[in-house]
Scaffold this motif. Structure first.
Motif, PDB file in Angstrom:
ATOM      1  N   ILE A 118      21.504  12.341 -10.165  1.00  0.00           N
ATOM      2  CA  ILE A 118      20.456  12.461  -9.173  1.00  0.00           C
ATOM      3  C   ILE A 118      20.990  11.689  -7.726  1.00  0.00           C
ATOM      4  CG2 ILE A 118      17.995  11.349  -8.956  1.00  0.00           C
ATOM      5  CD1 ILE A 118      18.064  13.336 -10.858  1.00  0.00           C
ATOM      6  N   ASN A 119      20.679  12.299  -6.685  1.00  0.00           N
ATOM      7  CA  ASN A 119      21.351  11.810  -5.427  1.00  0.00           C
ATOM      8  C   ASN A 119      20.188  11.004  -4.919  1.00  0.00           C
ATOM      9  OD1 ASN A 119      22.353  15.016  -5.325  1.00  0.00           O
ATOM     10  ND2 ASN A 119      23.731  13.637  -4.357  1.00  0.00           N
ATOM     11  N   SER A 120      18.912  10.926  -5.024  1.00  0.00           N
ATOM     12  CA  SER A 120      18.027   9.990  -4.564  1.00  0.00           C
ATOM     13  C   SER A 120      16.938  10.215  -5.446  1.00  0.00           C
ATOM     14  CB  SER A 120      17.631  10.013  -3.025  1.00  0.00           C
ATOM     15  OG  SER A 120      16.949  11.073  -2.957  1.00  0.00           O
ATOM     16  N   ILE A 121      16.290   9.133  -5.872  1.00  0.00           N
ATOM     17  CA  ILE A 121      14.888   9.056  -6.289  1.00  0.00           C
ATOM     18  C   ILE A 121      13.907   7.877  -5.727  1.00  0.00           C
ATOM     19  CG2 ILE A 121      15.546   7.302  -7.861  1.00  0.00           C
ATOM     20  CD1 ILE A 121      14.013   8.853 -10.119  1.00  0.00           C
ATOM     21  N   THR A 122      12.630   8.295  -5.627  1.00  0.00           N
ATOM     22  CA  THR A 122      11.320   7.844  -4.719  1.00  0.00           C
ATOM     23  C   THR A 122      10.464   7.440  -5.703  1.00  0.00           C
ATOM     24  OG1 THR A 122      12.188   8.541  -2.592  1.00  0.00           O
ATOM     25  CG2 THR A 122      10.089   7.648  -3.053  1.00  0.00           C
ATOM     26  N   ARG A 123      10.026   6.305  -5.922  1.00  0.00           N
ATOM     27  CA  ARG A 123       8.757   5.906  -6.494  1.00  0.00           C
ATOM     28  C   ARG A 123       7.550   6.239  -5.515  1.00  0.00           C
ATOM     29  NH1 ARG A 123       8.286   1.664 -10.376  1.00  0.00           N
ATOM     30  NH2 ARG A 123      10.166   0.726  -9.349  1.00  0.00           N
ATOM     31  N   LEU A 124       6.773   7.251  -5.991  1.00  0.00           N
ATOM     32  CA  LEU A 124       5.560   7.750  -5.081  1.00  0.00           C
ATOM     33  C   LEU A 124       4.681   6.670  -4.641  1.00  0.00           C
ATOM     34  CD1 LEU A 124       5.273  11.228  -6.861  1.00  0.00           C
ATOM     35  CD2 LEU A 124       6.375  10.581  -4.746  1.00  0.00           C
ATOM     36  N   THR A 125       4.480   5.559  -5.516  1.00  0.00           N
ATOM     37  CA  THR A 125       3.408   4.549  -4.943  1.00  0.00           C
ATOM     38  C   THR A 125       4.139   3.700  -3.789  1.00  0.00           C
ATOM     39  OG1 THR A 125       4.273   2.962  -6.989  1.00  0.00           O
ATOM     40  CG2 THR A 125       2.236   4.154  -6.911  1.00  0.00           C
ATOM     41  N   ASP A 126       5.472   3.832  -3.406  1.00  0.00           N
ATOM     42  CA  ASP A 126       5.932   3.221  -2.372  1.00  0.00           C
ATOM     43  C   ASP A 126       5.851   4.029  -1.183  1.00  0.00           C
ATOM     44  OD1 ASP A 126       7.122   1.370  -4.036  1.00  0.00           O
ATOM     45  OD2 ASP A 126       9.103   2.110  -4.298  1.00  0.00           O
ATOM     46  N   ILE A 127       5.461   5.276  -1.223  1.00  0.00           N
ATOM     47  CA  ILE A 127       4.999   6.020  -0.032  1.00  0.00           C
ATOM     48  C   ILE A 127       3.714   5.943   0.071  1.00  0.00           C
ATOM     49  CG2 ILE A 127       4.930   8.540   0.539  1.00  0.00           C
ATOM     50  CD1 ILE A 127       7.261   9.199  -0.851  1.00  0.00           C
ATOM     51  N   SER A 128       2.731   6.056  -0.969  1.00  0.00           N
ATOM     52  CA  SER A 128       1.305   5.781  -0.780  1.00  0.00           C
ATOM     53  C   SER A 128       0.671   5.253  -2.101  1.00  0.00           C
ATOM     54  CB  SER A 128       0.614   7.052  -0.456  1.00  0.00           C
ATOM     55  OG  SER A 128      -0.750   6.789  -0.522  1.00  0.00           O
ATOM     56  N   GLN A 129      -0.334   4.365  -1.970  1.00  0.00           N
ATOM     57  CA  GLN A 129      -1.171   4.120  -2.931  1.00  0.00           C
ATOM     58  C   GLN A 129      -2.163   4.724  -3.666  1.00  0.00           C
ATOM     59  OE1 GLN A 129      -0.699   0.539  -4.610  1.00  0.00           O
ATOM     60  NE2 GLN A 129       1.240   1.094  -3.890  1.00  0.00           N
ATOM     61  N   ASP A 130      -2.179   6.079  -2.970  1.00  0.00           N
ATOM     62  CA  ASP A 130      -2.962   6.968  -3.540  1.00  0.00           C
ATOM     63  C   ASP A 130      -2.434   7.511  -4.717  1.00  0.00           C
ATOM     64  OD1 ASP A 130      -4.704   6.834  -1.513  1.00  0.00           O
ATOM     65  OD2 ASP A 130      -4.146   8.677  -0.358  1.00  0.00           O
ATOM     66  N   PHE A 131      -1.180   7.392  -5.101  1.00  0.00           N
ATOM     67  CA  PHE A 131      -0.214   7.995  -6.167  1.00  0.00           C
ATOM     68  C   PHE A 131      -0.585   6.921  -7.683  1.00  0.00           C
ATOM     69  CE2 PHE A 131       2.267   9.912  -3.079  1.00  0.00           C
ATOM     70  CZ  PHE A 131       2.126  11.342  -3.682  1.00  0.00           C
ATOM     71  N   LEU A 132      -1.305   5.773  -7.192  1.00  0.00           N
ATOM     72  CA  LEU A 132      -1.555   4.801  -8.347  1.00  0.00           C
ATOM     73  C   LEU A 132      -2.372   5.513  -9.261  1.00  0.00           C
ATOM     74  CD1 LEU A 132      -1.056   1.897  -9.000  1.00  0.00           C
ATOM     75  CD2 LEU A 132      -3.206   1.263  -8.151  1.00  0.00           C
ATOM     76  N   LYS A 133      -1.860   5.359 -10.793  1.00  0.00           N
ATOM     77  CA  LYS A 133      -2.657   5.816 -11.883  1.00  0.00           C
ATOM     78  C   LYS A 133      -2.763   7.271 -11.937  1.00  0.00           C
ATOM     79  CE  LYS A 133      -5.041   1.738 -12.809  1.00  0.00           C
ATOM     80  NZ  LYS A 133      -6.345   1.015 -13.186  1.00  0.00           N
ATOM     81  N   GLN A 134      -1.797   8.118 -11.079  1.00  0.00           N
ATOM     82  CA  GLN A 134      -1.860   9.469 -11.067  1.00  0.00           C
ATOM     83  C   GLN A 134      -0.506   9.893 -11.698  1.00  0.00           C
ATOM     84  OE1 GLN A 134      -4.087  11.642 -10.070  1.00  0.00           O
ATOM     85  NE2 GLN A 134      -5.707  10.360  -9.458  1.00  0.00           N
ATOM     86  N   LYS A 135      -0.568  10.719 -12.778  1.00  0.00           N
ATOM     87  CA  LYS A 135       0.559  11.238 -13.426  1.00  0.00           C
ATOM     88  C   LYS A 135       1.203  12.687 -12.717  1.00  0.00           C
ATOM     89  CE  LYS A 135       0.296  12.938 -17.832  1.00  0.00           C
ATOM     90  NZ  LYS A 135       0.304  12.839 -19.160  1.00  0.00           N
ATOM     91  N   ILE A 136       2.073  12.651 -11.987  1.00  0.00           N
ATOM     92  CA  ILE A 136       2.370  13.813 -11.264  1.00  0.00           C
ATOM     93  C   ILE A 136       3.136  14.768 -12.184  1.00  0.00           C
ATOM     94  CG2 ILE A 136       4.074  14.647  -9.628  1.00  0.00           C
ATOM     95  CD1 ILE A 136       1.750  13.247  -8.445  1.00  0.00           C
ATOM     96  N   GLU A 137       2.470  16.126 -12.401  1.00  0.00           N
ATOM     97  CA  GLU A 137       2.953  17.000 -13.566  1.00  0.00           C
ATOM     98  C   GLU A 137       4.007  18.084 -12.767  1.00  0.00           C
ATOM     99  OE1 GLU A 137       2.235  16.891 -16.635  1.00  0.00           O
ATOM    100  OE2 GLU A 137       0.419  15.884 -16.826  1.00  0.00           O
TER     101      GLU A 137
END
Length: 308
Positions: free
Chosen positions: A259-278
């Motif tokens: 993996i070259n880079s990985i981003t926690r999506l809640t670090d981009i927006s709190q709209d991703f909180l409690k959302q399971k990206i599928e």
């Protein structure tokens, strides 16, 4: 300045230039917006084709088609529709992944059952967007090939890379490694070729979606964390992540995918909180990624990210 010092300085400068070049080429992610999808359950996979988005839920009975403004165009029946909007867990086909393929000279969408519970989840479905027909494919023998190579089969992601289909085999707490299954592109008689362990700098996160960008030889992969010890049951939703792999053709020749880079999506927006990206899908020419999420309560949310 002696020769050793000069050599060292040259090495440092070259290293900094190399790092700077890699950083400049790495896509920068930016949150755009989200949309709740009314009355459509458990969005699990999303594919882009010819200006439209095709979304399937793992317990949905219909294929959802949207335009790029995320407006609903229509729904195509896949399975008999019962009294409940969601198909019972023990009976569902559990479609978790899809990919655009060429079949008989034209583009079609291949949807895959997860294979996590036989025989209900051992099927694939071929959708022709021109005539809007769905054809069920019996993949039981192929899934048995996979089961002989993966202790707990759970196909959660798929994408075409060159002349092969890459399958994302999801980890869980008792089976901690995520894998790519490299398979042939012949959907009439698919064959397993080999597996590649994903070298993931996270614990307790499983692959959930994947999209190959052929133009840039880049792979986008989504991961989500969930407290479950097997391939069948859901668990408490944790964080979701978006990873990027560069130089994919070279990486696929190895036994481990870096993996070259990985981003926690809640670090981009709190709209991703409690959302399971599928799932993740690339929109060519727009520098956009579309993500679909399931909250395990039967709801579907779409997210848009830009990358440059």
């Amino acid at each position: 300045m002696n020769i050793n010092t000069s050599t060292y300085l040259i090495f440092v400068i070259l290293f900094m230039v190399t790092v700077s070049s890699c950083t400049m080429n790495e896509p920068k992610l930016r949150y755009i917006d989200r949309k709740y999808q009314d009355n459509y359950p458990s969005g699990s996979t999303i594919s882009y084709l010819a200006g439209n988005l095709y979304i399937m839920g793992d317990d949905a009975s219909e294929l959802l088609i949207l335009n790029l403004d995320l407006e609903e165009i229509e729904r195509i029946p896949f399975f008999p529709k019962g009294e409940n909007i969601r198909t019972a867990k023990a009976l569902k086909a559990d479609i978790e992944s899809s990919s655009i393929i060429r079949y008989q000279g034209k583009e079609a969408i291949l949807f895959l059952g997860s294979g996590s519970f036989s025989p209900h989840r051992d099927s694939a479905f071929l959708f022709d967007p021109e005539n809007k027909k769905v054809r069920r494919l019996d993949f039981k023998s192929f899934y048995n090939q996979l089961r002989s190579n993966f202790r707990q089969l759970n196909i959660e992601a798929a994408t075409v890379a060159g002349k092969e289909i890459l399958l994302g085999i999801r980890a869980n707490s008792s089976y901690p490694d995520n894998y790519l299954g490299v398979t042939s592109l012949d959907i009439e008689s698919p064959q397993f070729k080999r597996k590649i362990r994903i070298k993931l700098p996270l614990k307790h996160a499983g692959i959930s979606g994947m999209e190959y960008d052929e133009q840039n030889d880049r792979l986008f992969i989504t991961f989500s964390s969930e407290d479950t010890s097997n391939a069948f049951d859901d668990g408490t939703i944790g964080d979701s992540f978006l990873a990027i792999v560069e130089d994919v053709k070279k990486e696929l020749m190895k036994d481990e995918l870096n993996i070259n880079s990985i981003t926690r999506l809640t670090d981009i927006s709190q709209d991703f909180l409690k959302q399971k990206i599928e799932s993740v899908s690339l929109v060519p020419g727009k520098d956009q990624l579309l993500l679909v999420a399931d909250d395990d309560l039967g709801n579907t949310t779409l997210f848009r990210l830009s990358y440059k």
